[in-house]
Scaffold this motif. Structure first.
Motif, PDB file in Angstrom:
ATOM      1  N   GLY B 275       0.821  -1.208   0.000  1.00  0.00           N
ATOM      2  CA  GLY B 275       0.000   0.000   0.000  1.00  0.00           C
ATOM      3  C   GLY B 275       0.852   1.253   0.000  1.00  0.00           C
ATOM      4  N   VAL B 276       1.861   1.291   0.838  1.00  0.00           N
ATOM      5  CA  VAL B 276       2.722   2.465   0.911  1.00  0.00           C
ATOM      6  C   VAL B 276       3.475   2.651  -0.395  1.00  0.00           C
ATOM      7  CG1 VAL B 276       4.751   3.403   2.051  1.00  0.00           C
ATOM      8  CG2 VAL B 276       2.922   2.442   3.394  1.00  0.00           C
ATOM      9  N   PHE B 277       3.845   1.537  -1.004  1.00  0.00           N
ATOM     10  CA  PHE B 277       4.520   1.630  -2.299  1.00  0.00           C
ATOM     11  C   PHE B 277       3.602   2.319  -3.308  1.00  0.00           C
ATOM     12  CE2 PHE B 277       5.504  -0.377  -6.450  1.00  0.00           C
ATOM     13  CZ  PHE B 277       6.749   0.172  -6.633  1.00  0.00           C
ATOM     14  N   GLY B 278       2.334   1.861  -3.339  1.00  0.00           N
ATOM     15  CA  GLY B 278       1.373   2.484  -4.235  1.00  0.00           C
ATOM     16  C   GLY B 278       1.209   3.957  -3.929  1.00  0.00           C
ATOM     17  N   LEU B 279       1.102   4.274  -2.666  1.00  0.00           N
ATOM     18  CA  LEU B 279       0.908   5.660  -2.230  1.00  0.00           C
ATOM     19  C   LEU B 279       2.082   6.528  -2.668  1.00  0.00           C
ATOM     20  CD1 LEU B 279      -1.552   6.522  -0.677  1.00  0.00           C
ATOM     21  CD2 LEU B 279      -0.184   6.553   1.404  1.00  0.00           C
ATOM     22  N   CYS B 280       3.261   5.965  -2.581  1.00  0.00           N
ATOM     23  CA  CYS B 280       4.471   6.677  -3.010  1.00  0.00           C
ATOM     24  C   CYS B 280       4.339   7.098  -4.469  1.00  0.00           C
ATOM     25  CB  CYS B 280       5.686   5.762  -2.901  1.00  0.00           C
ATOM     26  SG  CYS B 280       6.527   5.877  -1.353  1.00  0.00           S
ATOM     27  N   GLN B 281       3.928   6.129  -5.303  1.00  0.00           N
ATOM     28  CA  GLN B 281       3.812   6.422  -6.730  1.00  0.00           C
ATOM     29  C   GLN B 281       2.780   7.515  -6.957  1.00  0.00           C
ATOM     30  OE1 GLN B 281       6.191   4.846  -8.203  1.00  0.00           O
ATOM     31  NE2 GLN B 281       6.429   3.708  -6.308  1.00  0.00           N
ATOM     32  N   ILE B 282       1.633   7.389  -6.271  1.00  0.00           N
ATOM     33  CA  ILE B 282       0.570   8.369  -6.464  1.00  0.00           C
ATOM     34  C   ILE B 282       1.056   9.749  -6.047  1.00  0.00           C
ATOM     35  CG2 ILE B 282      -1.706   9.057  -5.659  1.00  0.00           C
ATOM     36  CD1 ILE B 282      -2.296   6.023  -5.376  1.00  0.00           C
ATOM     37  N   ALA B 284       4.068  10.881  -5.819  1.00  0.00           N
ATOM     38  CA  ALA B 284       5.074  11.406  -6.740  1.00  0.00           C
ATOM     39  C   ALA B 284       4.417  11.903  -8.016  1.00  0.00           C
ATOM     40  CB  ALA B 284       6.087  10.319  -7.048  1.00  0.00           C
ATOM     41  N   PHE B 285       3.420  11.148  -8.471  1.00  0.00           N
ATOM     42  CA  PHE B 285       2.714  11.520  -9.685  1.00  0.00           C
ATOM     43  C   PHE B 285       1.954  12.818  -9.483  1.00  0.00           C
ATOM     44  CE2 PHE B 285      -0.971  10.763 -12.649  1.00  0.00           C
ATOM     45  CZ  PHE B 285      -0.225  10.934 -13.813  1.00  0.00           C
ATOM     46  N   VAL B 286       1.311  12.915  -8.331  1.00  0.00           N
ATOM     47  CA  VAL B 286       0.553  14.128  -8.024  1.00  0.00           C
ATOM     48  C   VAL B 286       1.486  15.333  -7.981  1.00  0.00           C
ATOM     49  CG1 VAL B 286      -0.717  15.271  -6.169  1.00  0.00           C
ATOM     50  CG2 VAL B 286      -1.324  12.960  -6.844  1.00  0.00           C
ATOM     51  N   GLU B 287       2.635  15.148  -7.370  1.00  0.00           N
ATOM     52  CA  GLU B 287       3.610  16.244  -7.319  1.00  0.00           C
ATOM     53  C   GLU B 287       3.992  16.690  -8.723  1.00  0.00           C
ATOM     54  OE1 GLU B 287       5.023  17.830  -4.663  1.00  0.00           O
ATOM     55  OE2 GLU B 287       3.543  16.774  -3.409  1.00  0.00           O
ATOM     56  N   TYR B 288       4.188  15.674  -9.555  1.00  0.00           N
ATOM     57  CA  TYR B 288       4.583  15.958 -10.931  1.00  0.00           C
ATOM     58  C   TYR B 288       3.496  16.736 -11.646  1.00  0.00           C
ATOM     59  CZ  TYR B 288       5.663  15.023 -15.831  1.00  0.00           C
ATOM     60  OH  TYR B 288       5.903  15.144 -17.163  1.00  0.00           O
ATOM     61  N   LEU B 289       2.237  16.288 -11.465  1.00  0.00           N
ATOM     62  CA  LEU B 289       1.109  16.951 -12.121  1.00  0.00           C
ATOM     63  C   LEU B 289       0.963  18.379 -11.613  1.00  0.00           C
ATOM     64  CD1 LEU B 289      -1.728  14.286 -12.296  1.00  0.00           C
ATOM     65  CD2 LEU B 289      -0.240  15.108 -14.120  1.00  0.00           C
ATOM     66  N   ARG B 290       1.092  18.543 -10.317  1.00  0.00           N
ATOM     67  CA  ARG B 290       0.901  19.853  -9.714  1.00  0.00           C
ATOM     68  C   ARG B 290       1.926  20.852 -10.295  1.00  0.00           C
ATOM     69  NH1 ARG B 290      -1.109  20.762  -4.364  1.00  0.00           N
ATOM     70  NH2 ARG B 290      -0.206  18.831  -3.600  1.00  0.00           N
ATOM     71  N   ALA B 291       3.096  20.314 -10.540  1.00  0.00           N
ATOM     72  CA  ALA B 291       4.127  21.194 -11.074  1.00  0.00           C
ATOM     73  C   ALA B 291       3.848  21.571 -12.519  1.00  0.00           C
ATOM     74  CB  ALA B 291       5.492  20.516 -10.957  1.00  0.00           C
ATOM     75  N   ASN B 292       3.036  20.816 -13.206  1.00  0.00           N
ATOM     76  CA  ASN B 292       2.841  21.038 -14.632  1.00  0.00           C
ATOM     77  C   ASN B 292       1.424  21.469 -15.001  1.00  0.00           C
ATOM     78  OD1 ASN B 292       5.451  20.283 -15.894  1.00  0.00           O
ATOM     79  ND2 ASN B 292       5.049  18.419 -14.730  1.00  0.00           N
ATOM     80  N   MET B 293       0.552  21.768 -14.046  1.00  0.00           N
ATOM     81  CA  MET B 293      -0.846  22.085 -14.376  1.00  0.00           C
ATOM     82  C   MET B 293      -1.294  23.332 -13.635  1.00  0.00           C
ATOM     83  SD  MET B 293      -2.722  18.452 -14.223  1.00  0.00           S
ATOM     84  CE  MET B 293      -4.167  18.552 -15.223  1.00  0.00           C
ATOM     85  N   THR B 294      -2.403  23.841 -14.105  1.00  0.00           N
ATOM     86  CA  THR B 294      -3.001  24.951 -13.348  1.00  0.00           C
ATOM     87  C   THR B 294      -3.711  24.370 -12.127  1.00  0.00           C
ATOM     88  OG1 THR B 294      -5.039  24.786 -14.584  1.00  0.00           O
ATOM     89  CG2 THR B 294      -3.354  26.350 -15.409  1.00  0.00           C
ATOM     90  N   LEU B 301      -8.863  16.962 -11.446  1.00  0.00           N
ATOM     91  CA  LEU B 301      -8.197  15.697 -11.714  1.00  0.00           C
ATOM     92  C   LEU B 301      -7.920  14.943 -10.418  1.00  0.00           C
ATOM     93  CD1 LEU B 301      -6.889  14.187 -14.179  1.00  0.00           C
ATOM     94  CD2 LEU B 301      -4.719  15.039 -13.314  1.00  0.00           C
ATOM     95  N   PHE B 302      -7.471  15.686  -9.432  1.00  0.00           N
ATOM     96  CA  PHE B 302      -7.088  15.081  -8.158  1.00  0.00           C
ATOM     97  C   PHE B 302      -8.266  14.367  -7.512  1.00  0.00           C
ATOM     98  CE2 PHE B 302      -5.967  15.401  -3.570  1.00  0.00           C
ATOM     99  CZ  PHE B 302      -4.817  14.656  -3.637  1.00  0.00           C
ATOM    100  N   LYS B 303      -9.403  15.092  -7.455  1.00  0.00           N
ATOM    101  CA  LYS B 303     -10.586  14.484  -6.819  1.00  0.00           C
ATOM    102  C   LYS B 303     -11.000  13.214  -7.531  1.00  0.00           C
ATOM    103  CE  LYS B 303     -12.674  18.533  -4.754  1.00  0.00           C
ATOM    104  NZ  LYS B 303     -13.543  19.687  -5.090  1.00  0.00           N
ATOM    105  N   SER B 304     -11.114  13.314  -8.887  1.00  0.00           N
ATOM    106  CA  SER B 304     -11.590  12.133  -9.617  1.00  0.00           C
ATOM    107  C   SER B 304     -10.599  10.980  -9.473  1.00  0.00           C
ATOM    108  CB  SER B 304     -11.807  12.471 -11.101  1.00  0.00           C
ATOM    109  OG  SER B 304     -10.687  13.170 -11.596  1.00  0.00           O
ATOM    110  N   LEU B 305      -9.316  11.315  -9.510  1.00  0.00           N
ATOM    111  CA  LEU B 305      -8.316  10.259  -9.363  1.00  0.00           C
ATOM    112  C   LEU B 305      -8.443   9.553  -8.016  1.00  0.00           C
ATOM    113  CD1 LEU B 305      -4.814  11.269 -10.755  1.00  0.00           C
ATOM    114  CD2 LEU B 305      -6.182   9.263 -11.252  1.00  0.00           C
ATOM    115  N   ILE B 306      -8.584  10.345  -6.969  1.00  0.00           N
ATOM    116  CA  ILE B 306      -8.707   9.781  -5.619  1.00  0.00           C
ATOM    117  C   ILE B 306      -9.854   8.788  -5.562  1.00  0.00           C
ATOM    118  CG2 ILE B 306      -9.458  10.308  -3.261  1.00  0.00           C
ATOM    119  CD1 ILE B 306      -6.763  11.227  -3.354  1.00  0.00           C
ATOM    120  N   ILE B 307     -11.024   9.249  -6.094  1.00  0.00           N
ATOM    121  CA  ILE B 307     -12.219   8.390  -6.024  1.00  0.00           C
ATOM    122  C   ILE B 307     -11.993   7.096  -6.801  1.00  0.00           C
ATOM    123  CG2 ILE B 307     -14.639   8.199  -6.721  1.00  0.00           C
ATOM    124  CD1 ILE B 307     -14.766  11.269  -6.170  1.00  0.00           C
TER     125      ILE B 307
END
Lengths: 449, 712
Positions: B275-282, B284-294, B301-307
């Motif tokens: 689980g923590v491994f998965g969370l790590c990826q998410i 990291a991905f979220v950080e990446y997206l945040r850096a590249n999106m408004t 995106l974040f809300k829908s992804l979480i759900i």
């Protein structure tokens, strides 16, 4: 020190050769004596007159090659064991009323004799002695009280004196085994006490029972209590084949084996007189008791993989295995291949996992089967119990192992999609790494962004 | 400076002096760690101890003689008759591989040590290595001073010595080293964010997995560390790299151990890591997206992804659990979370004394002063919170909890106690030493921790307090040393295969009954004889007597053990059926009534009854039948009839009624239960006594054949 070691080894080897010679000789001597040894009979008689009154029986024994030693039952020099070994193979007790054997012989010695594989034929009569009663109860039957006789008011011989104690035994009351009875078809004469078989003892054989109208009681006294043995429960001749295959026959009648009865004619009521079957029956019974017939011997046990000949150190699950035993039967003094077709083998690990009927080809009894898909320590078990035959009980332990790590399939066809995905992934990452590391972004484009 | 105190040292520079001091302290700790564990060898002889070590010794010998592949495929038909046991697939091979490697290495150098000697001295050797590893780990976490302090402490801490004295050849002996090694590399990789260290860490983790089942603790504490870092907002690229590498490589490597197999991706003990491994990826991905999106796009995106993701995970886990792919929590682990679980549900787990909850006194007994220094160490960690300090805090807190649940996990607690206490001692000493150092240059530095900084405050009052404090700590440390040595020598150095007692005049009596009886079995019984005993003695019988046994200490088949329990708890007739079913030739019981040896089979008997009654076949065996109406377990004439007629009672007390054990007491007086036995004159029907050892501790019975002339 190496030299001395060598010398030592050498002398040891020579010693070994000598030993081998000596042991060969020993085997020869023992073998010869064994041949004779299996036929030594001790006959314990009430008195020496019995030898005369039962001469047909004893001459029958001699005819079959037995060497008989005659002793009076209370002879003070009586001895059956010398230097820890029994000096007789079989015992005949024709001394129904003896209360105590002479010499060192007693009931405990007799049971020890039986437990060591000795066979014994005992006869009683209406006044069966204490020591015989003791032996009988050790073997799972009980002799009825003193003074009692088997009485049958419907099946008695014409010569009977009025008490109806000279009973005629019908062939339909014989035990259902030709090996023991010799296939006798004529009626038998019997005068003696009744025997009760212990119903809790599974080894007791009721060789000859009274008819349904017989009972056991004292003919001189009025019957006040219910007789101990009534109808078919009145056993006339009881047998026992112990777990070590030693055989015991206990007949309630000494006269059954007498010349008088052997030569007698039987006439039931007003019926036609026919020759009594006693002689024939007694011969068959004696030969059975003294292991001249109905004896099986397992010569060899072998198990191996199908197509091989010698047993492996262990088996692996799901292998095809063959189990074979060589069985011979003693017939007329010689060993011939056993003919039975119903021998089964079980492959047991607590419970039998396989049970197969074995094919008998000229005494070589074998079965092939597949080892189950369960590892563990198994036993090949043959447990062959047939009426009249000695039992075959063998168990051979083998271990069955799981597959070795390199015995599994290397590639599983259903897993090919996974192999493909793994390798394509590896390739993809490799390409991506190259692109990522060596692709230079166009400077102008970056600026425009 | 401290250098001027000793003139010889004065010639070196400060760094050189420091490293010399470090080296000497460390080597003293290493030597101490080794030598304090030799009590048992000096006092008795170089033998393997207790139960499990005998199995490990036997397998090691097999490995050393037959090579790895035959070891890996070893099917043992001498144990668990008639089921057999695949040894290669049901053990952690790390210990045996380590020992046989050392053995072969020494032999290649023409040092012809026996396998047994290697086995006996492996645990002390690895304890020395542990001392070094503790030093490295603590210096990485805090400071070199704390490291030296911790190394000195772990060298003699009884909680660790209890499982690593010479002769105690068990998994734990090397596992603690592996664990600390993995932690060290993990801290390294978190600090540096370097794949190199992370990969090394997973290799160390692989070694840990190969050597002890306690690796589960490790694979939970590392993800927990990462999770806490995430929650605290300390999650960084370094952590990401470290954890992703360690998890993927570590899991793949751990699955190579055939006993572990697919557990890391199936059982719930390992799910936290996944689980923590998965969370790590998410993350990291979220950080990446945040850096590249408004910001707005990202929120949607974040809300829908979480759900979506939580939905998928929930459904997936549900399906897997229902379909049985994800194994339910195993009993041993349940009992970690709920101490009463095992007692209520699985008698075989509860019956092992080392699975019992720890008593308060044993905390003090095993750790002494460390118990009090531990919170201080925690305080110092909290006061300077870093990524790696969080790790040691988590490790400490969880280890305390688990050690409270199960006695044997004291072993996991001991190292962290030493580390935190080392930090506490070092930190507090360096705080107070400052005052002494500045005011009085001639002060001899009493502590090993000589990292003293110059400070310019000179207050006599402070100086006095500092004196008192340093003196106090010194006193504590000295008393700790004495306590540890005493505990080691008194409590943890008996091999339990050879017993010793004090006679009236104070001299020592040695009871060597176990080896006597096992040797008798070896020399006097047929090679393929099957011996039935309670499972505690299984490993010893196979290793020393070399005979086939029905059950042993590897309690993998509850039904089979239950069958033996039923035989022991039944009457002779019933027991005879079971014994014939299992082809038993000999029965062995341990009896202490004559010598007063209290851990004998009568005292273990209630467990046999419970375990025997826990399967459907043994449903007729009820614990209550073995008590008196007033609920007592008594062996005297007031005991329950069921007890007085069962096989175990008869085997233990056969012929005991004629023996005088103590002056002034009637014959047949049991010195363990302190009672005169209830039934004195009885005969055995289905058994006959084959051998009774000198002090009656081991009694062996032969099972009779069926009677030759009929039924019994």
């Amino acid at each position: 020190s190496d030299l001395t070691k060598l010398i030592l080894l050498d002398s040891l080897l020579q010693e070994k050769k000598k030993m081998r010679l000596v042991s060969l000789l020993c085997i020869l001597v023992v073998g010869i004596s064994q041949c004779l040894a299996e036929k030594r009979i001790l006959a314990l008689l009430e008195n020496l007159a019995v030898k005369e009154t039962h001469s047909i029986f004893f001459s029958m024994l001699n005819r079959h090659g037995f060497s008989v030693t005659y002793k009076v039952a209370d002879d003070s020099t009586l001895q059956i064991k010398k230097y820890g070994e029994f000096v007789y193979d079989h015992i005949v007790v024709f001394a129904p009323t003896v209360e105590e054997f002479g010499g060192s012989l007693n009931a405990d010695m007799i049971t020890e004799f039986i437990d060591n594989g000795g066979n014994i034929l005992i006869t009683g009569n209406s006044n069966t002695g204490e020591v015989l009663r003791e032996i009988a109860s050790e073997c799972g039957f009980e002799v009825d009280e003193e003074g009692t006789n088997v009485i049958d008011h419907l099946n008695f011989d014409a010569k009977d004196t009025g008490h109806h104690t000279l009973v005629v035994a019908d062939p339909k009351d014989f035990i259902k085994s030709e090996l023991i009875t010799g296939g006798v078809k004529s009626p038998l004469l019997y005068r003696g006490t009744g025997i009760l078989a212990d119903p809790g003892n599974p080894l007791v054989l009721e060789v000859l029972t009274g008819s349904s109208t017989s009972y056991s009681a004292n003919p001189e006294q009025p019957i006040k209590e219910y007789p101990h043995a009534v109808g078919k429960n009145t056993v006339l001749i009881a047998g026992l084949q112990a777990r070590n295959n030693a055989r015991v026959i206990f007949s309630g009648s000494l006269e059954f084996f007498s010349d008088e009865f052997f030569n007698a004619e039987v006439a039931k009521g007003n019926g036609k007189a026919v020759a009594a079957g006693n002689a024939e029956f007694a011969e068959a019974l004696t030969l059975w008791c003294f292991k001249e017939r109905g004896v099986l011997r397992v010569d060899s046990i072998n198990h191996h993989l199908v197509g091989e000949t010698s047993p492996p150190d262990f088996y692996t699950i799901r292998e095809n295995v063959e189990f074979e035993i060589n069985v011979v039967e003693k017939k007329d003094g010689s060993w011939v291949p056993f003919k039975g077709q119903d021998v089964q083998v079980e492959f047991v690990r607590i419970d039998p996992f396989v049970r197969a009927t074995m094919k008998n080809v000229n005494g070589r009894v074998s079965a092939q089967f597949k080892i189950p898909d369960v590892y563990g320590v198994y036993q090949f078990k043959v447990n062959y119990l047939r009426l009249g035959l000695t039992r075959i009980q063998t168990s051979t332990q083998v271990s069955v192992r799981p597959l070795r790590h390199d015995q599994y399939e290397r590639f599983i066809s259903s897993a090919y999609p996974y192999y493909a995905s793994a390798f394509s992934m590896m390739g993809g990452v490799f390409l991506f790494a190259i692109v990522f590391l060596y692709y230079k972004e166009d400077e102008g484009k970056k600026k425009a962004e | 400076m401290s250098g001027s105190v000793v003139p010889v040292l004065g010639r070196f520079s400060v760094e050189k002096q420091e490293s010399l001091l470090k080296l000497s302290i460390l080597s003293i700790s290493v030597v101490l760690a080794f030598s304090t564990r030799l009590f048992s060898v000096l006092r008795f002889e170089s033998v393997i101890h207790e139960f499990d070590p005998y199995f490990n010794y036997r397998t090691t010998r097999f490995l050393a003689e037959n090579g790895f592949y035959s070891f890996h495929n070893w099917f043992d038909d001498r144990a668990w008759y008639p089921l057999g046991r695949i040894i290669g697939g049901t053990i952690y091979p790390g210990l045996m591989v380590t020992a046989s490697t050392i053995y072969h290495f020494l032999n290649s150098l023409n040092i012809t040590l026996d396998v047994r000697e290697v086995c006996v001295f492996l645990a002390p050797l690895f304890s020395s290595l542990t001392a070094i590893m503790t030093y490295l780990l603590t210096s990485e976490l805090h400071s070199v001073g704390a490291g030296l302090c911790a190394a000195g402490m772990i060298a003699i801490v009884p909680g660790y010595i209890s499982r690593s004295v010479a002769g105690s050849y068990d998994n734990e002996g090397i596992a603690i080293f592996c664990m600390l090694f993995t932690y060290y590399l993990w801290i390294k990789s978190v600090k540096t964010g370097n794949i190199y260290w992370a990969a090394l860490c997973s290799v160390a983790y692989f070694y840990m997995v190969s050597s002890w089942g306690g690796y589960v603790f490790l694979i939970n504490i590392i993800p927990l560390h990462v999770l806490v870092l995430m929650i605290c907002g300390r999650f960084s690229h370094k952590t990401y790299i470290a954890y992703s590498t360690v998890y993927t490589l570590g899991t793949l490597l751990s699955m190579q151990i055939s006993f572990v197999g697919f557990q890391p991706v199936q059982t719930s003990e390992h799910m936290l890591a996944l689980g923590v491994f998965g969370l790590c990826q998410i993350l990291a991905f979220v950080e990446y997206l945040r850096a590249n999106m408004t910001q707005e796009n990202f929120n949607v995106l974040f809300k829908s992804l979480i759900i979506i993701i939580s939905g998928i995970i929930g459904v997936g886990l549900g399906v897997l659990t229902l379909s049985g792919k994800v194994a339910p929590w195993t009993g041993r682990f349940y009992s970690l979370l709920d101490p009463s679980y095992a007692k209520n549900n699985i008698p075989i787990i509860a019956s092992v004394s080392e699975h019992q909850p720890t008593s308060w006194s044993s905390f003090y007994f095993d750790l002494q002063i460390l118990t009090f220094l531990f919170p201080a160490g925690l305080y110092y960690c909290f006061s300077k919170l870093t990524d790696h300090n969080i790790f040691i805090i988590l490790y400490g807190v969880f280890a305390v909890y688990f050690a409270g649940v199960m006695v044997r996990l004291m072993l996991v607690l001991a190292p962290v106690m030493c580390i935190l206490s080392g930090i506490a001692v070092s930190s507090s000493l360096s705080t107070y030493m400052k005052y002494l150092d500045s005011s009085n240059q001639q002060t001899k530095s009493t502590s090993k921790v000589g990292k003293i900084k110059q400070d310019s405050s000179s207050n006599t009052q402070k100086e006095g307090i500092a004196y008192i404090f340093v003196g106090m700590i010194t006193f504590f440390l000295i008393s700790y040393t004495f306590h540890c040595t005493w505990v080691t020598s008194e409590a943890y150095s008996s091999p339990s295969i050879v017993l010793s007692a004090r006679s009236h005049d104070g001299s020592r009596i040695i009871f060597d009954d176990f080896r006597e009886a096992y040797w008798w079995l070896r020399m006097n019984t047929p090679e393929d004889a099957k011996v039935m005993s309670w499972w505690d003695y299984g490993y010893q019988i196979t290793a020393m007597a070399n005979r086939t046994i029905i059950v042993d200490n590897n309690t993998w088949n509850n039904t089979h053990i239950s069958r033996v329990g039923q035989a022991m708890a039944s009457t002779e007739d019933k027991a005879y059926e079971i014994m014939r079913e299992l082809d038993v030739n000999y029965v062995l019981v341990i009896f202490g009534g004559l010598t007063g040896y209290s851990s004998d089979d009568i005292n273990k008997f209630l467990w046999m009854v419970r375990i025997g009654g826990s399967t459907p076949e043994g449903a007729h065996i009820k614990e209550w039948d073995y008590y008196t109406p007033s609920g007592e377990f008594r062996v005297d004439s007031e005991g329950s009839q069921t007890l007085l007629n069962c096989m175990m009672y008869k085997m233990c007390y056969y012929r005991f009624g004629q023996v005088y054990t103590e002056g002034g007491k009637p014959p047949g007086y049991d010195r363990v239960r302190n009672a005169e036995i209830g039934v004195k004159d009885f005969e055995l029907d289905v058994l006959e006594e084959a051998y009774t050892s000198e002090h009656w501790i081991v009694r062996i019975y032969k099972v009779k054949d069926l009677p030759n002339r009929g039924s019994r």
